[in-house]
Design a protein around this motif. Sequence first.
Motif, PDB file in Angstrom:
ATOM      1  N   VAL A   1     -21.831 -19.723 -21.251  1.00  0.00           N
ATOM      2  CA  VAL A   1     -21.005 -18.991 -22.219  1.00  0.00           C
ATOM      3  C   VAL A   1     -19.565 -18.993 -21.731  1.00  0.00           C
ATOM      4  CG1 VAL A   1     -20.601 -16.762 -23.321  1.00  0.00           C
ATOM      5  CG2 VAL A   1     -22.944 -17.507 -22.838  1.00  0.00           C
ATOM      6  N   ARG A   2     -18.628 -19.323 -22.626  1.00  0.00           N
ATOM      7  CA  ARG A   2     -17.215 -19.297 -22.262  1.00  0.00           C
ATOM      8  C   ARG A   2     -16.514 -18.183 -23.032  1.00  0.00           C
ATOM      9  NH1 ARG A   2     -18.591 -24.569 -21.015  1.00  0.00           N
ATOM     10  NH2 ARG A   2     -19.197 -24.960 -23.170  1.00  0.00           N
ATOM     11  N   PRO A   3     -15.547 -17.524 -22.415  1.00  0.00           N
ATOM     12  CA  PRO A   3     -14.901 -16.386 -23.076  1.00  0.00           C
ATOM     13  C   PRO A   3     -14.107 -16.770 -24.319  1.00  0.00           C
ATOM     14  CG  PRO A   3     -13.796 -16.923 -21.004  1.00  0.00           C
ATOM     15  CD  PRO A   3     -15.055 -17.725 -21.038  1.00  0.00           C
ATOM     16  N   GLN A   4     -13.610 -18.004 -24.377  1.00  0.00           N
ATOM     17  CA  GLN A   4     -12.826 -18.443 -25.537  1.00  0.00           C
ATOM     18  C   GLN A   4     -13.336 -19.818 -25.981  1.00  0.00           C
ATOM     19  OE1 GLN A   4      -8.587 -19.277 -25.039  1.00  0.00           O
ATOM     20  NE2 GLN A   4      -8.155 -18.146 -26.924  1.00  0.00           N
ATOM     21  N   PRO A   5     -14.417 -19.854 -26.756  1.00  0.00           N
ATOM     22  CA  PRO A   5     -14.976 -21.144 -27.177  1.00  0.00           C
ATOM     23  C   PRO A   5     -13.954 -21.973 -27.939  1.00  0.00           C
ATOM     24  CG  PRO A   5     -16.482 -19.345 -27.700  1.00  0.00           C
ATOM     25  CD  PRO A   5     -15.176 -18.723 -27.307  1.00  0.00           C
ATOM     26  N   GLY A   6     -13.879 -23.265 -27.621  1.00  0.00           N
ATOM     27  CA  GLY A   6     -12.914 -24.108 -28.309  1.00  0.00           C
ATOM     28  C   GLY A   6     -13.191 -25.595 -28.213  1.00  0.00           C
ATOM     29  N   VAL A   7     -14.257 -25.972 -27.494  1.00  0.00           N
ATOM     30  CA  VAL A   7     -14.540 -27.392 -27.311  1.00  0.00           C
ATOM     31  C   VAL A   7     -15.535 -27.875 -28.355  1.00  0.00           C
ATOM     32  CG1 VAL A   7     -15.363 -29.177 -25.737  1.00  0.00           C
ATOM     33  CG2 VAL A   7     -14.100 -27.216 -24.839  1.00  0.00           C
TER      34      VAL A   7
ATOM     35  N   ALA B   1      -6.979 -29.392 -38.588  1.00  0.00           N
ATOM     36  CA  ALA B   1      -6.980 -28.189 -39.416  1.00  0.00           C
ATOM     37  C   ALA B   1      -7.402 -26.959 -38.616  1.00  0.00           C
ATOM     38  CB  ALA B   1      -7.919 -28.385 -40.610  1.00  0.00           C
ATOM     39  N   VAL B   2      -8.400 -27.108 -37.766  1.00  0.00           N
ATOM     40  CA  VAL B   2      -8.892 -25.989 -36.961  1.00  0.00           C
ATOM     41  C   VAL B   2      -7.806 -25.451 -36.041  1.00  0.00           C
ATOM     42  CG1 VAL B   2     -10.477 -25.373 -35.069  1.00  0.00           C
ATOM     43  CG2 VAL B   2     -11.332 -26.619 -37.063  1.00  0.00           C
ATOM     44  N   ARG B   3      -6.982 -26.351 -35.513  1.00  0.00           N
ATOM     45  CA  ARG B   3      -5.969 -25.944 -34.541  1.00  0.00           C
ATOM     46  C   ARG B   3      -4.882 -25.048 -35.145  1.00  0.00           C
ATOM     47  NH1 ARG B   3      -5.252 -27.484 -29.709  1.00  0.00           N
ATOM     48  NH2 ARG B   3      -2.978 -27.571 -29.964  1.00  0.00           N
ATOM     49  N   HIS B   4      -4.803 -24.990 -36.471  1.00  0.00           N
ATOM     50  CA  HIS B   4      -3.840 -24.066 -37.087  1.00  0.00           C
ATOM     51  C   HIS B   4      -4.214 -22.614 -36.771  1.00  0.00           C
ATOM     52  CE1 HIS B   4      -1.560 -27.090 -39.133  1.00  0.00           C
ATOM     53  NE2 HIS B   4      -2.615 -27.555 -39.776  1.00  0.00           N
ATOM     54  N   SER B   5      -5.504 -22.325 -36.755  1.00  0.00           N
ATOM     55  CA  SER B   5      -5.941 -20.953 -36.453  1.00  0.00           C
ATOM     56  C   SER B   5      -6.479 -20.802 -35.033  1.00  0.00           C
ATOM     57  CB  SER B   5      -7.024 -20.516 -37.446  1.00  0.00           C
ATOM     58  OG  SER B   5      -8.127 -21.401 -37.416  1.00  0.00           O
ATOM     59  N   LEU B   6      -6.915 -21.912 -34.427  1.00  0.00           N
ATOM     60  CA  LEU B   6      -7.445 -21.898 -33.053  1.00  0.00           C
ATOM     61  C   LEU B   6      -6.708 -22.953 -32.235  1.00  0.00           C
ATOM     62  CD1 LEU B   6     -11.273 -21.735 -33.887  1.00  0.00           C
ATOM     63  CD2 LEU B   6      -9.812 -19.840 -33.201  1.00  0.00           C
ATOM     64  N   PRO B   7      -5.486 -22.634 -31.789  1.00  0.00           N
ATOM     65  CA  PRO B   7      -4.656 -23.648 -31.121  1.00  0.00           C
ATOM     66  C   PRO B   7      -5.213 -24.158 -29.803  1.00  0.00           C
ATOM     67  CG  PRO B   7      -3.630 -21.476 -31.017  1.00  0.00           C
ATOM     68  CD  PRO B   7      -4.779 -21.352 -31.951  1.00  0.00           C
ATOM     69  N   HIS B   8      -6.229 -23.480 -29.245  1.00  0.00           N
ATOM     70  CA  HIS B   8      -6.835 -23.953 -28.001  1.00  0.00           C
ATOM     71  C   HIS B   8      -7.963 -24.953 -28.260  1.00  0.00           C
ATOM     72  CE1 HIS B   8      -9.392 -20.685 -29.431  1.00  0.00           C
ATOM     73  NE2 HIS B   8     -10.375 -21.201 -28.716  1.00  0.00           N
TER      74      HIS B   8
END
Length: 198
Positions: free
Chosen positions: A14-20, A42-49
């Motif tokens: 589990v990662r604290p900030q899922p993004g991969v 498109a995702v990076r507009h709301s989830l820049p990581h």
Amino acid sequence: VANIVDVPASPAPVRPQPGVIGVVGRLVDIKRFDVVIDALAAVRHSLPHARLVVVGDGPERDALEARAHAAGVAEHVEFAGALDDATTRMLDFDCLAVASTYEGLPNVALEAMARGIPVVAVRAGDLPRIVQDGITGVLAADASAAALADAIARALTSPALQASARLEGPRFVRDEYSPGRVREQLLAVYAQLVPAPK
């Protein structure tokens, strides 16, 4: 009964900030990895990581790298190439994306589910049967990059879905596609086809 998947002892971390976001497969047009790259933008507009890991190789690699540059996400896309054990690299994924508009039953989706990784998929082939929306992953509304981006964002931002996938994904694979279960299914087929001795 051809799909056999081993369920590991423990799911992906589990990662604290899922993004991969991960994709695995031969880099060919039918896999629609270009759509995943557009979805990442498109995702990076709301989830820049957010970033994408592409595991596999094939004739479309140059075109996909060019697509990543054109979409402005090249530095957020890792082309890992073909790996001897792609399932180990899956442990880095927070979700697996399957964008193929033509699929049977992709083993890669079962491999991710066996590790508790949410699967984000289009509604093709058997994917709607194995990916339970909101439980083991997210089914995109359609095969567009926008719909896939919405589904990916949901998978990455829902702790409830992440927790459910960690529990229900391995359970589903164990119940339906473990070696023991597949053996039972094969024996049942043989019993129907081969007459009992007299």
